[in-house]
Design a protein around this motif. Structure first.
Motif, PDB file in Angstrom:
ATOM      1  N   THR A 241      45.887 -63.993 -40.719  1.00  0.00           N
ATOM      2  CA  THR A 241      45.670 -64.396 -42.104  1.00  0.00           C
ATOM      3  C   THR A 241      44.217 -64.827 -42.228  1.00  0.00           C
ATOM      4  O   THR A 241      43.633 -65.345 -41.272  1.00  0.00           O
ATOM      5  CB  THR A 241      46.597 -65.563 -42.510  1.00  0.00           C
ATOM      6  N   PRO A 242      43.612 -64.615 -43.397  1.00  0.00           N
ATOM      7  CA  PRO A 242      42.230 -65.054 -43.575  1.00  0.00           C
ATOM      8  C   PRO A 242      42.104 -66.554 -43.306  1.00  0.00           C
ATOM      9  O   PRO A 242      42.952 -67.347 -43.717  1.00  0.00           O
ATOM     10  CB  PRO A 242      41.929 -64.734 -45.043  1.00  0.00           C
ATOM     11  N   GLY A 243      41.090 -66.943 -42.544  1.00  0.00           N
ATOM     12  CA  GLY A 243      40.862 -68.345 -42.211  1.00  0.00           C
ATOM     13  C   GLY A 243      41.628 -68.829 -40.989  1.00  0.00           C
ATOM     14  O   GLY A 243      41.477 -69.981 -40.578  1.00  0.00           O
ATOM     15  N   GLN A 244      42.459 -67.962 -40.382  1.00  0.00           N
ATOM     16  CA  GLN A 244      43.224 -68.363 -39.200  1.00  0.00           C
ATOM     17  C   GLN A 244      42.283 -68.603 -38.024  1.00  0.00           C
ATOM     18  O   GLN A 244      41.358 -67.836 -37.780  1.00  0.00           O
ATOM     19  CB  GLN A 244      44.234 -67.263 -38.849  1.00  0.00           C
ATOM     20  N   PRO A 245      42.505 -69.689 -37.267  1.00  0.00           N
ATOM     21  CA  PRO A 245      41.650 -69.971 -36.107  1.00  0.00           C
ATOM     22  C   PRO A 245      41.758 -68.881 -35.039  1.00  0.00           C
ATOM     23  O   PRO A 245      42.848 -68.398 -34.748  1.00  0.00           O
ATOM     24  CB  PRO A 245      42.187 -71.296 -35.575  1.00  0.00           C
ATOM     25  N   VAL A 246      40.614 -68.519 -34.472  1.00  0.00           N
ATOM     26  CA  VAL A 246      40.539 -67.566 -33.357  1.00  0.00           C
ATOM     27  C   VAL A 246      40.187 -68.379 -32.119  1.00  0.00           C
ATOM     28  O   VAL A 246      39.212 -69.132 -32.113  1.00  0.00           O
ATOM     29  CB  VAL A 246      39.480 -66.480 -33.616  1.00  0.00           C
TER      30      VAL A 246
ATOM     31  N   LEU B 286      36.884 -70.464 -31.422  1.00  0.00           N
ATOM     32  CA  LEU B 286      35.687 -69.616 -31.488  1.00  0.00           C
ATOM     33  C   LEU B 286      35.222 -69.424 -32.917  1.00  0.00           C
ATOM     34  O   LEU B 286      34.045 -69.178 -33.166  1.00  0.00           O
ATOM     35  CB  LEU B 286      35.978 -68.235 -30.875  1.00  0.00           C
ATOM     36  N   GLY B 287      36.134 -69.508 -33.867  1.00  0.00           N
ATOM     37  CA  GLY B 287      35.804 -69.277 -35.268  1.00  0.00           C
ATOM     38  C   GLY B 287      37.079 -69.004 -36.036  1.00  0.00           C
ATOM     39  O   GLY B 287      38.177 -69.335 -35.574  1.00  0.00           O
ATOM     40  N   THR B 288      36.935 -68.352 -37.200  1.00  0.00           N
ATOM     41  CA  THR B 288      38.095 -68.029 -38.029  1.00  0.00           C
ATOM     42  C   THR B 288      38.063 -66.563 -38.437  1.00  0.00           C
ATOM     43  O   THR B 288      36.999 -65.967 -38.600  1.00  0.00           O
ATOM     44  CB  THR B 288      38.139 -68.911 -39.293  1.00  0.00           C
ATOM     45  N   VAL B 289      39.256 -66.005 -38.618  1.00  0.00           N
ATOM     46  CA  VAL B 289      39.394 -64.607 -39.041  1.00  0.00           C
ATOM     47  C   VAL B 289      38.921 -64.471 -40.476  1.00  0.00           C
ATOM     48  O   VAL B 289      39.217 -65.323 -41.324  1.00  0.00           O
ATOM     49  CB  VAL B 289      40.876 -64.158 -38.958  1.00  0.00           C
ATOM     50  N   ILE B 290      38.185 -63.407 -40.737  1.00  0.00           N
ATOM     51  CA  ILE B 290      37.826 -63.072 -42.112  1.00  0.00           C
ATOM     52  C   ILE B 290      38.363 -61.675 -42.424  1.00  0.00           C
ATOM     53  O   ILE B 290      38.631 -60.878 -41.528  1.00  0.00           O
ATOM     54  CB  ILE B 290      36.300 -63.160 -42.369  1.00  0.00           C
ATOM     55  N   VAL B 291      38.548 -61.388 -43.680  1.00  0.00           N
ATOM     56  CA  VAL B 291      39.039 -60.082 -44.119  1.00  0.00           C
ATOM     57  C   VAL B 291      37.922 -59.065 -43.927  1.00  0.00           C
ATOM     58  O   VAL B 291      36.743 -59.382 -44.058  1.00  0.00           O
ATOM     59  CB  VAL B 291      39.452 -60.149 -45.608  1.00  0.00           C
ATOM     60  N   GLY B 292      38.313 -57.830 -43.608  1.00  0.00           N
ATOM     61  CA  GLY B 292      37.302 -56.788 -43.554  1.00  0.00           C
ATOM     62  C   GLY B 292      37.387 -55.867 -42.362  1.00  0.00           C
ATOM     63  O   GLY B 292      36.537 -54.997 -42.202  1.00  0.00           O
ATOM     64  N   HIS B 293      38.416 -55.996 -41.532  1.00  0.00           N
ATOM     65  CA  HIS B 293      38.518 -55.060 -40.413  1.00  0.00           C
ATOM     66  C   HIS B 293      39.045 -53.717 -40.940  1.00  0.00           C
ATOM     67  O   HIS B 293      40.094 -53.668 -41.572  1.00  0.00           O
ATOM     68  CB  HIS B 293      39.428 -55.612 -39.317  1.00  0.00           C
ATOM     69  N   PRO B 294      38.311 -52.626 -40.671  1.00  0.00           N
ATOM     70  CA  PRO B 294      38.725 -51.317 -41.185  1.00  0.00           C
ATOM     71  C   PRO B 294      40.091 -50.890 -40.653  1.00  0.00           C
ATOM     72  O   PRO B 294      40.439 -51.167 -39.513  1.00  0.00           O
ATOM     73  CB  PRO B 294      37.643 -50.356 -40.673  1.00  0.00           C
TER      74      PRO B 294
ATOM     75  N   ALA C  46      45.083 -59.381 -42.973  1.00  0.00           N
ATOM     76  CA  ALA C  46      43.831 -59.441 -42.214  1.00  0.00           C
ATOM     77  C   ALA C  46      44.179 -59.100 -40.767  1.00  0.00           C
ATOM     78  O   ALA C  46      45.325 -59.247 -40.350  1.00  0.00           O
ATOM     79  CB  ALA C  46      43.192 -60.825 -42.306  1.00  0.00           C
ATOM     80  N   CYS C  47      43.215 -58.635 -40.021  1.00  0.00           N
ATOM     81  CA  CYS C  47      43.427 -58.303 -38.618  1.00  0.00           C
ATOM     82  C   CYS C  47      42.313 -58.885 -37.772  1.00  0.00           C
ATOM     83  O   CYS C  47      41.158 -58.938 -38.196  1.00  0.00           O
ATOM     84  CB  CYS C  47      43.426 -56.788 -38.385  1.00  0.00           C
ATOM     85  N   LEU C  48      42.702 -59.300 -36.573  1.00  0.00           N
ATOM     86  CA  LEU C  48      41.722 -59.642 -35.554  1.00  0.00           C
ATOM     87  C   LEU C  48      41.689 -58.472 -34.587  1.00  0.00           C
ATOM     88  O   LEU C  48      42.716 -58.114 -34.004  1.00  0.00           O
ATOM     89  CB  LEU C  48      42.119 -60.921 -34.806  1.00  0.00           C
ATOM     90  N   HIS C  49      40.523 -57.866 -34.447  1.00  0.00           N
ATOM     91  CA  HIS C  49      40.359 -56.817 -33.434  1.00  0.00           C
ATOM     92  C   HIS C  49      39.960 -57.531 -32.147  1.00  0.00           C
ATOM     93  O   HIS C  49      38.922 -58.181 -32.073  1.00  0.00           O
ATOM     94  CB  HIS C  49      39.275 -55.814 -33.839  1.00  0.00           C
ATOM     95  N   TRP C  50      40.823 -57.425 -31.125  1.00  0.00           N
ATOM     96  CA  TRP C  50      40.618 -58.083 -29.840  1.00  0.00           C
ATOM     97  C   TRP C  50      40.334 -57.014 -28.811  1.00  0.00           C
ATOM     98  O   TRP C  50      41.155 -56.131 -28.578  1.00  0.00           O
ATOM     99  CB  TRP C  50      41.854 -58.895 -29.487  1.00  0.00           C
ATOM    100  N   GLY C  51      39.151 -57.082 -28.216  1.00  0.00           N
ATOM    101  CA  GLY C  51      38.752 -56.088 -27.231  1.00  0.00           C
ATOM    102  C   GLY C  51      38.515 -56.691 -25.867  1.00  0.00           C
ATOM    103  O   GLY C  51      38.357 -57.906 -25.721  1.00  0.00           O
ATOM    104  N   LEU C  52      38.486 -55.817 -24.859  1.00  0.00           N
ATOM    105  CA  LEU C  52      38.245 -56.231 -23.482  1.00  0.00           C
ATOM    106  C   LEU C  52      37.428 -55.155 -22.796  1.00  0.00           C
ATOM    107  O   LEU C  52      37.708 -53.967 -22.946  1.00  0.00           O
ATOM    108  CB  LEU C  52      39.582 -56.426 -22.746  1.00  0.00           C
ATOM    109  N   ARG C  53      36.413 -55.591 -22.037  1.00  0.00           N
ATOM    110  CA  ARG C  53      35.572 -54.660 -21.279  1.00  0.00           C
ATOM    111  C   ARG C  53      35.295 -55.216 -19.908  1.00  0.00           C
ATOM    112  O   ARG C  53      35.281 -56.415 -19.689  1.00  0.00           O
ATOM    113  CB  ARG C  53      34.211 -54.478 -21.961  1.00  0.00           C
TER     114      ARG C  53
END
Length: 189
Positions: free
Chosen positions: A83-88, A139-147, A153-160
């Motif tokens: 959700t927008p504003g959700q803590p990450v 770390l911050g909060t989720v904002i709207v705008g992930h394609p 809203a989505c959090l794109h979580w990556g790992l490398r």
């Protein structure tokens, strides 16, 4: 002892001295195996070391899809419903190495022991590069705008690891335990 034997003995002493006095080789830091082996998830604390970056446990709305080559299209992470504003939260302990915009989208990246790096976007960062964080640190909060987000809203979580993209879900998913039948001492299948 003959002259030849004395020369060979002296060469042996010189070689032994060189080997004994040589400085120890610098070992590379151990790398976290990927995907983590079942024993590492079950017994070595890998599961306990990492956790979901959103609370409560989020729904995965788009899975990891590693392309055959780095330049081909794919999905280099997972999208988690948010959700927008959700803590990450930091998935694991490490050091924030980036908090800013990449291609116009706000991203936070954290380096972890074993050569792993997690990334989170789109996130309005509340941290700066260089800050050490523990697992679960804000770390911050989720904002709207992930394609192509299939949720509000989505959090794109990556790992490398280095330039190799990995699926982050094995960091947090429990491995099922399978018991073998008892009696004869042999597994039947």
């Amino acid at each position: 002892m003959g002259t030849g034997s004395r020369i060979i003995a002296r060469i042996g002493v010189v070689l032994a001295t060189v080997v004994v006095s040589a400085p120890p080789a610098t070992a590379a830091p151990p790398r976290t195996p990927w995907p983590p082996p079942v024993t590492a998830l079950a017994h070595d604390g890998v599961r306990a070391t990492y956790d979901w970056p959103l609370r409560p446990r989020p729904r995965v709305v788009r899975s990891f899809d590693k392309p055959a080559r780095n330049w081909l299209p794919g999905h280099r992470g997972v999208d988690l419903a948010a959700t927008p504003g959700q803590p990450v939260l930091a998935a694991g302990a490490g050091t924030v190495v980036f908090a800013g915009a990449v291609a116009g989208r706000p991203v936070v990246s954290v380096d972890h022991p074993g050569g792993l790096r997690t990334t989170y976007e789109p996130v309005e960062p509340s941290v700066t590069a260089g800050r050490r964080v523990g697992r679960g640190a804000l770390l911050g909060t989720v904002i709207v705008g992930h394609p192509k987000c299939a949720a509000t809203a989505c959090l794109h979580w990556g790992l490398r690891r280095d330039r190799d993209y990995l699926d982050p879900l094995p960091l947090v998913r429990a491995v099922p335990i399978r018991l073998l039948p008892t009696g004869t001492g042999q597994a039947r299948g």
